[in-house]
Design a protein around this motif. Structure first.
Motif, PDB file in Angstrom:
ATOM      1  N   ARG A 113      17.575 -44.017  37.600  1.00 25.29           N
ATOM      2  CA  ARG A 113      16.370 -43.360  37.357  1.00 25.29           C
ATOM      3  C   ARG A 113      16.011 -43.314  35.871  1.00 25.29           C
ATOM      4  O   ARG A 113      14.717 -43.378  35.617  1.00 25.29           O
ATOM      5  N   TRP A 121      10.352 -40.485  36.076  1.00 24.62           N
ATOM      6  CA  TRP A 121      10.409 -40.317  37.616  1.00 24.62           C
ATOM      7  C   TRP A 121       9.812 -39.192  38.277  1.00 24.62           C
ATOM      8  O   TRP A 121       9.992 -38.091  37.511  1.00 24.62           O
ATOM      9  N   SER A 181      13.609 -33.718  41.437  1.00 25.24           N
ATOM     10  CA  SER A 181      13.313 -34.970  41.291  1.00 25.24           C
ATOM     11  C   SER A 181      12.820 -35.734  43.073  1.00 25.24           C
ATOM     12  O   SER A 181      13.428 -35.105  43.949  1.00 25.24           O
ATOM     13  N   TRP A 182      11.635 -36.313  42.766  1.00 21.86           N
ATOM     14  CA  TRP A 182      11.452 -37.040  44.321  1.00 21.86           C
ATOM     15  C   TRP A 182      12.679 -38.005  44.682  1.00 21.86           C
ATOM     16  O   TRP A 182      13.511 -38.643  43.923  1.00 21.86           O
ATOM     17  N   GLY A 188      14.874 -41.077  46.042  1.00 18.25           N
ATOM     18  CA  GLY A 188      14.814 -42.495  46.288  1.00 18.25           C
ATOM     19  C   GLY A 188      14.708 -43.128  47.638  1.00 18.25           C
ATOM     20  O   GLY A 188      15.598 -42.441  48.219  1.00 18.25           O
ATOM     21  N   PRO A 243      10.866 -44.429  44.253  1.00 18.09           N
ATOM     22  CA  PRO A 243      10.489 -42.895  44.401  1.00 18.09           C
ATOM     23  C   PRO A 243       9.609 -42.732  45.585  1.00 18.09           C
ATOM     24  O   PRO A 243       8.652 -43.420  45.669  1.00 18.09           O
TER      25      PRO A 243
END
Length: 121
Positions: A59, A69, A76-77, A79, A99
């Motif tokens: 990231r 990111w 966080s989105w 992956g 992402p």
């Protein structure tokens, strides 16, 4: 299965012949859900551990190239793997992860089993 359609645009001036210029391109990311064999639970767990060790540096490298990111609500989105780990996707290949917005990631995860099972819509 079609995963992402990225559009790139550029505006600027040419150096040699100083006139305004515009350009653009599109890049599609897709995945063939061929009949890849699934990994054993132990091998899948090993792949997940490799991703967990790699995630932070991945990231950071991604953010250095493309900007921060993406996050939603301070989280966080996820992956998303183009070729998923359970079917032998490389957990540390930066060209295998992108992402995905959480709601869209849920749709991907719902569609992958149907895709691998030959029942993709």
């Amino acid at each position: 299965m079609w995963l992402v359609d990225l559009k790139f645009d550029w505006e600027g001036r040419l150096v040699v012949f100083p006139v305004p210029a515009k350009a653009g391109s599109r890049y599609g990311i897709y995945h063939c859900c061929c009949d890849y064999p699934g990994l054993s639970p132990e091998d899948n767990a090993t792949q997940r551990k490799a991703w967990n060790r790699f995630r932070t540096s991945f990231r950071k490298d991604w953010s250095d190239k493309f900007g921060q990111w993406p996050e939603q609500g301070g989280v966080s989105w996820p992956g998303h793997y183009i070729r998923d780990l359970w079917h032998g996707g490389n957990p540390v290949d930066p060209n295998n992860v992108f992402p995905a917005q959480p709601d869209v990631h849920d749709v991907y995860n719902e569609q992958y089993p149907a895709c691998y099972g030959g029942k993709s819509p």
